[in-house]
Motif scaffolding. Sequence first.
Motif: not given
Length: 353
Positions: A320-345
């Motif tokens: 349900k989320e996208f991860i940058d494994p090197h930095k450990g940053n997580l992003f939500g996917s559509l329907g699971n926290g992704m807000n196109p107006k505010n792509l939070s980390i």
Amino acid sequence: MKEFHSFGWYAARIAPHLPKQAFKPVPSRLFGGLAYFLIIIASFVTIIFFDTNIWINLLLSFILGSSFAGMGFLGHEILHGTVVRKPWLRDLLGAIAFWPLTTGPKLWRKWHNLTHHVHTQDEENDPDAWPSMQKFKESRLMRWMYRVPFWIRAIASFASLAVTFTLHSMKMFTVYVKEFNPKKQPSVWLEAVLPWATWIGLLVWIGFGKWFFAFLLPLLIANFIVMAYISTNHRLNPLVPVNDPLANSLTVTTPKWVDVLHFNFSYHTEHHLFPGMSPKFYPLVKEQIKQKWPERYHEMPFGKALVALFITPRVYYKDKEFIDPHKGNLFGSLGNGMNPKNLSIKKSKLKLR
């Protein structure tokens, strides 16, 4: 989204509200293909037989690339059987439409219609799905790539759209050719070889200088246009256990004239609900979806979807989320926290090992 439904579940609830002609082929769509074909021929003649300057050639390359992409969108439509129904005519017209993109109709129907559509966003079975952390850990190449700074990866990823469709098509050929009946394999090979033989023959005839503007640069442009859509179709959505088009697909919004040029390819959620329906009727399907399940439906302006794609990694974490494994940053996917107006980390403790 807490529960999933199959595309058939949605289709059964929408179909009664659609006109009967929506379920019939629309041969008139071929007029758009004829227009593109004539534009391609006229551009070829100009480049090959006239000594035009570089700026005219660049303009013609852009026109050719856009036309190659438009033909590809129509070929996709034809090979779903929404333009003509006779198999031999469908494959012939589909082969012509996909000729610039060098993809054969039998391969496309196997790869796209029978596999991608049936297993959309299933990590194991969808040939177009991006990998999870598990597959990332198993891939030495991906582990190396994700050590590169994110902004370099993002730029390289976008630049690679100019070659991705062609390269992925070649990969799909190697994956699926052996699954065809041995009696059909020669025709699958022929469909793969003939387009390239045509374009290489053109190179030998007119020389690299003119061929660059007549085919190579237009192919790169067509790849980019086609992959800009394909990349936003599903790559911002989660991996899912059920082939639920409202969960695993995204419709992008474009100006009406762009939808006309691209045969309504932007209506992708609608396409996954009714792949055998002409895209001409997808606006009606969209109305029904937004009436019945507005909270489930994902749509985004095309430009914003591309920005979202640019600033998020492509490795899935717990589906349900996208991860940058090197930095450990997580992003939500559509329907699971992704807000196109505010792509939070979100910060994660996961690190590349």
